[in-house]
Scaffold this active site. Structure first.
Site, PDB file in Angstrom:
ATOM      1  N   LYS A  15      -0.295  11.384   5.663  1.00  0.00           N
ATOM      2  CA  LYS A  15      -0.179  10.341   6.695  1.00  0.00           C
ATOM      3  C   LYS A  15       0.600   9.140   6.154  1.00  0.00           C
ATOM      4  CE  LYS A  15      -3.859   7.460   7.248  1.00  0.00           C
ATOM      5  NZ  LYS A  15      -3.538   6.061   7.018  1.00  0.00           N
ATOM      6  N   LYS A  23       0.840  -1.213   0.000  1.00  0.00           N
ATOM      7  CA  LYS A  23       0.000   0.000   0.000  1.00  0.00           C
ATOM      8  C   LYS A  23       0.874   1.261   0.000  1.00  0.00           C
ATOM      9  CE  LYS A  23      -3.535   2.815   0.809  1.00  0.00           C
ATOM     10  NZ  LYS A  23      -4.604   3.116  -0.105  1.00  0.00           N
TER      11      LYS A  23
HETATM   12  P1  NAD Z   1     -12.891   7.888   8.096  1.00  0.00           P
HETATM   13  O1  NAD Z   1     -12.352   8.959   8.975  1.00  0.00           O
HETATM   14  O2  NAD Z   1     -13.932   8.240   7.100  1.00  0.00           O
HETATM   15  O3  NAD Z   1     -13.460   6.672   8.981  1.00  0.00           O
HETATM   16  C1  NAD Z   1     -12.837   6.205  10.129  1.00  0.00           C
HETATM   17  C2  NAD Z   1     -13.920   5.814  11.136  1.00  0.00           C
HETATM   18  O4  NAD Z   1     -13.307   5.275  12.297  1.00  0.00           O
HETATM   19  C3  NAD Z   1     -14.765   7.017  11.588  1.00  0.00           C
HETATM   20  O5  NAD Z   1     -16.145   6.735  11.375  1.00  0.00           O
HETATM   21  C4  NAD Z   1     -14.426   7.162  13.057  1.00  0.00           C
HETATM   22  O6  NAD Z   1     -15.530   7.597  13.858  1.00  0.00           O
HETATM   23  C5  NAD Z   1     -14.033   5.737  13.423  1.00  0.00           C
HETATM   24  N1  NAD Z   1     -13.177   5.661  14.603  1.00  0.00           N
HETATM   25  C6  NAD Z   1     -12.077   6.407  14.916  1.00  0.00           C
HETATM   26  N2  NAD Z   1     -11.570   6.022  16.089  1.00  0.00           N
HETATM   27  C7  NAD Z   1     -12.355   5.015  16.534  1.00  0.00           C
HETATM   28  C8  NAD Z   1     -12.357   4.203  17.701  1.00  0.00           C
HETATM   29  N3  NAD Z   1     -11.417   4.358  18.659  1.00  0.00           N
HETATM   30  N4  NAD Z   1     -13.322   3.267  17.846  1.00  0.00           N
HETATM   31  C9  NAD Z   1     -14.256   3.109  16.871  1.00  0.00           C
HETATM   32  N5  NAD Z   1     -14.334   3.846  15.750  1.00  0.00           N
HETATM   33  C10 NAD Z   1     -13.396   4.790  15.590  1.00  0.00           C
HETATM   34  O7  NAD Z   1     -11.604   7.227   7.394  1.00  0.00           O
HETATM   35  P2  NAD Z   1     -11.599   6.418   6.010  1.00  0.00           P
HETATM   36  O8  NAD Z   1     -11.472   7.370   4.861  1.00  0.00           O
HETATM   37  O9  NAD Z   1     -12.734   5.425   6.022  1.00  0.00           O
HETATM   38  O10 NAD Z   1     -10.186   5.677   6.120  1.00  0.00           O
HETATM   39  C11 NAD Z   1     -10.022   4.512   6.898  1.00  0.00           C
HETATM   40  C12 NAD Z   1      -8.677   3.888   6.539  1.00  0.00           C
HETATM   41  O11 NAD Z   1      -8.667   3.534   5.158  1.00  0.00           O
HETATM   42  C13 NAD Z   1      -7.467   4.835   6.735  1.00  0.00           C
HETATM   43  O12 NAD Z   1      -6.380   4.100   7.238  1.00  0.00           O
HETATM   44  C14 NAD Z   1      -7.169   5.330   5.332  1.00  0.00           C
HETATM   45  O13 NAD Z   1      -5.810   5.671   5.165  1.00  0.00           O
HETATM   46  C15 NAD Z   1      -7.538   4.110   4.509  1.00  0.00           C
HETATM   47  N6  NAD Z   1      -7.934   4.403   3.125  1.00  0.00           N
HETATM   48  C16 NAD Z   1      -8.740   5.465   2.845  1.00  0.00           C
HETATM   49  C17 NAD Z   1      -9.105   5.730   1.520  1.00  0.00           C
HETATM   50  C18 NAD Z   1     -10.010   6.893   1.176  1.00  0.00           C
HETATM   51  O14 NAD Z   1     -10.070   7.249  -0.017  1.00  0.00           O
HETATM   52  N7  NAD Z   1     -10.720   7.475   2.120  1.00  0.00           N
HETATM   53  C19 NAD Z   1      -8.651   4.888   0.501  1.00  0.00           C
HETATM   54  C20 NAD Z   1      -7.854   3.788   0.808  1.00  0.00           C
HETATM   55  C21 NAD Z   1      -7.500   3.550   2.150  1.00  0.00           C
END
Ligand code: NAD
Length: 309
Positions: free
Chosen positions: A246, A178
């Protein structure tokens, strides 16, 4: 809390945000019983509306689940969910499997794998590419590290949320894959900006420059998307710049542990530092071009046709 299911295997799903929400929905549609947990009530409500069950803690989401998935926004959140008192580390037991699908730190994943192994619980790192659009469409690409037999056990889950799942190697290898994806993307955003800035500062029309190179070997769908975003000043599509910031930091931390040389990523991270500082973090990654515009006081815009006439 969750009721016992009468359908397919039960999945505990922690982190129902932009990625996790739709991923959990695809698992529900594929027949899994999905016990979701998130700190956000709205995310939990959306999960319920999609046919999922709402749990009130990570441990409750993991209760009686065959698989537990984490999809959290930061490495710190992952550590909290797993290692805090009452967290997953205290409740998981064989034959349960933990699958972290977030983009986390390799160092954290390897440490957690060791701690979980002491309880006989395997951990897979299985981050994804494809963005929020891919999560919605169920077309994510999964890249996984860990025990290959455990990866095979988890294939039905990956098939429900994505179009391809690749076993890459031992624990942490999915994350390394990744990081490679993120380095290539972030470096391309920077290269597009830097090249166009050179052209514009020398009096060439950035629009014509891109037209000239867009059918050669330098062309790619990624470059095309980036340049179109720069020219239209629309940074609303695609993964947020803050995620590239990040992930570059996580890649550099892994490089430090592994004594690997990442000079390009180091420079890219510097540019993303400035972009974050300037408030561009919530726009698309290609918005890093605005850093070049600010520092060099230029516009990376095509010259209007009438100015050529
Ligand atoms: P996001 O912020 O939309 O979602 C994360 C969720 O986790 C939130 O709903 C938040 O409330 C919850 N959360 C945080 N701390 C928590 C805890 N202690 N207990 C329970 N829930 C908790 O983030 P995202 O965009 O869905 O990204 C998630 C992961 O996927 C990240 O590592 C990101 O790098 C990766 N990612 C994101 C994308 C993108 O385009 N958004 C693409 C590929 C990978």
């Amino acid at each position: 809390m969750a009721a016992e299911n009468s359908e397919g295997p039960t999945v505990g799903f922690i982190g129902l945000g932009r990625m996790g929400g739709p991923m959990a929905r695809h698992l529900v549609a594929a027949g899994f019983t999905v016990q979701g947990f998130d700190l956000s009530d709205e995310a939990l409500e959306r999960h319920r509306a999609a046919g999922g069950l709402a749990a009130d803690s990570p441990a409750a989401a993991a209760h009686d689940a065959t698989y537990v998935i984490t999809m959290l926004n930061t490495d710190e959140a992952l550590q909290t969910v797993v290692e805090d008192p009452g967290g997953l580390l205290e409740v998981l037991q064989p034959p349960q499997v933990l699958i972290d699908m977030s983009t986390s730190r390799v160092g954290t994943i390897r440490r957690l794998a060791q701690r979980l192994a002491e309880r006989g619980v395997p951990l897979l790192d299985a981050p994804v590419t494809g963005g929020a659009q891919g999560a919605q469409a169920g077309t994510l690409d999964v890249m996984a590290g860990g025990d290959p037999a455990v990866f095979e056990r988890c294939r039905p889950l990956f098939a429900a949320i994505g179009r391809k799942a690749t076993y890459v190697g031992p624990i942490g290898s999915g994350l390394l894959a990744k990081y490679v994806n993120q380095i290539v993307m972030a470096a391309t955003f920077c290269a597009a900006a830097e090249g166009l800035a050179l052209a514009a500062s020398g009096g060439a029309d950035p629009g014509k420059v891109y037209e000239a190179i867009s059918s050669g070997l330098a062309a790619s769908p990624l470059l095309d998307t980036s340049v179109k975003a720069i020219f239209s000043r629309s940074y609303g599509q695609g993964a947020e710049l803050s995620l590239y910031h990040k992930d570059a930091a996580y890649a550099l931390a892994a490089a430090s542990d592994l004594k690997a040389w990442l000079p390009i990523t180091a420079q890219v991270h510097e540019a993303f530092n400035l972009a974050m500082r300037a408030g561009f973090g919530s726009g698309a990654g290609s918005g890093v071009a605005q850093v070049w515009e600010q520092i060099m006081d230029i516009q990376l815009q095509p010259v209007p046709q009438e100015q050529h006439d």
